[in-house]
Design an enzyme around this catalytic site. Structure first.
Site, PDB file in Angstrom:
ATOM      1  N   SER A  18       6.659  -3.532  -4.908  1.00 40.66           N
ATOM      2  CA  SER A  18       6.191  -4.873  -4.582  1.00 40.66           C
ATOM      3  C   SER A  18       5.318  -4.813  -3.338  1.00 40.66           C
ATOM      4  O   SER A  18       5.612  -4.083  -2.392  1.00 40.66           O
ATOM      5  CB  SER A  18       7.413  -5.769  -4.326  1.00 40.66           C
ATOM      6  OG  SER A  18       7.021  -7.062  -3.988  1.00 40.66           O
ATOM      7  N   GLY A  21      -0.126  -3.291  -3.378  1.00 38.16           N
ATOM      8  CA  GLY A  21      -1.562  -3.453  -3.577  1.00 38.16           C
ATOM      9  C   GLY A  21      -2.006  -3.279  -5.015  1.00 38.16           C
ATOM     10  O   GLY A  21      -3.198  -3.145  -5.280  1.00 38.16           O
ATOM     11  N   LYS A  22      -1.065  -3.287  -5.960  1.00 43.32           N
ATOM     12  CA  LYS A  22      -1.412  -3.105  -7.370  1.00 43.32           C
ATOM     13  C   LYS A  22      -2.375  -4.168  -7.875  1.00 43.32           C
ATOM     14  O   LYS A  22      -3.365  -3.858  -8.532  1.00 43.32           O
ATOM     15  CB  LYS A  22      -0.155  -3.117  -8.250  1.00 43.32           C
ATOM     16  CG  LYS A  22       0.815  -2.007  -8.014  1.00 43.32           C
ATOM     17  CD  LYS A  22       2.024  -2.099  -8.929  1.00 43.32           C
ATOM     18  CE  LYS A  22       2.764  -3.400  -8.874  1.00 43.32           C
ATOM     19  NZ  LYS A  22       3.437  -3.713  -7.611  1.00 43.32           N
ATOM     20  N   ASP A  43       4.739  -9.170 -13.294  1.00 43.14           N
ATOM     21  CA  ASP A  43       4.914 -10.555 -12.846  1.00 43.14           C
ATOM     22  C   ASP A  43       4.585 -11.544 -13.962  1.00 43.14           C
ATOM     23  O   ASP A  43       5.220 -12.601 -14.069  1.00 43.14           O
ATOM     24  CB  ASP A  43       4.068 -10.849 -11.607  1.00 43.14           C
ATOM     25  CG  ASP A  43       4.594 -10.165 -10.357  1.00 43.14           C
ATOM     26  OD1 ASP A  43       5.768  -9.738 -10.345  1.00 43.14           O
ATOM     27  OD2 ASP A  43       3.827 -10.052  -9.384  1.00 43.14           O
TER      28      ASP A  43
END
Length: 183
Positions: A18, A21-22, A43
């Protein structure tokens, strides 16, 4: 691992904790990669869950940021992953954002779902301290989740390569990834 054809991968899996920076990286990749790439993330799946599965027995975030998932969550996740895999097998180019909180088992589920799809597996690393700072700025996460996940989501996972977002600009990283995938 990555076995690209003349056109490169049809799916890119970004695995990171989490606030690593994905999402920023995925958005930058959409601009840097040739063609049209859809961005799908864990998400999106969690947001689509029935409310009764967000909590005990489904998907639960503990007060310290630990994430536990139950069998009902895993069953629906596998169905969602199978659908994502079908999209790729039908020609969609996909950037998939995930955080493998269940470790190697999560990658195995994705490998099964993406069977027959040329896939690039990319680890998205970020130091626990920076991930925690990003988490605090976001304000939509339970404190402790980012630092907890920063390292554990990578344990035992096989990647084609990794990137570190700690001090790097997403666009620069995306250009580097696009260049590497084009080779």
């Amino acid at each position: 691992m990555l076995e690209t054809g003349a056109t490169g991968p049809s799916a890119i899996v970004l695995n990171g904790g989490s606030s690593s920076g994905k999402s920023s990286l995925a958005l930058a990749l959409q601009s840097e990669l040739p063609g049209s790439w859809l961005r799908l993330g864990i998400d999106d799946f969690i947001d689509a869950l029935p409310p009764r599965l967000v909590g005990a027995g489904g998907f639960e975030v503990e007060a310290d940021g630990a994430v536990t998932i139950g069998p009902a969550f895993t069953a629906l996740e596998q169905q969602w992953q199978a659908g994502v895999g079908a999209m790729a097998r039908h020609g969609a180019h996909l950037i998939i954002e995930d955080n493998f909180v269940s470790g190697v088992a999560a990658q195995k589920r994705w490998r099964k779902a993406l069977e027959g799809v040329t896939t690039a597996w990319i680890g998205v690393r970020c130091t626990p301290v920076v991930a925690a700072e990003r988490e605090a700025r976001r304000g939509d996460r339970i404190a402790g989740m980012a630092a907890r996940q920063a390292l554990i989501v990578h344990e035992g996972i096989e990647y084609d390569f990794t990137v570190d977002t700690t001090n790097a600009d997403p666009t620069t990283l995306a250009r580097s990834i696009a260049h590497r995938l084009a080779r």
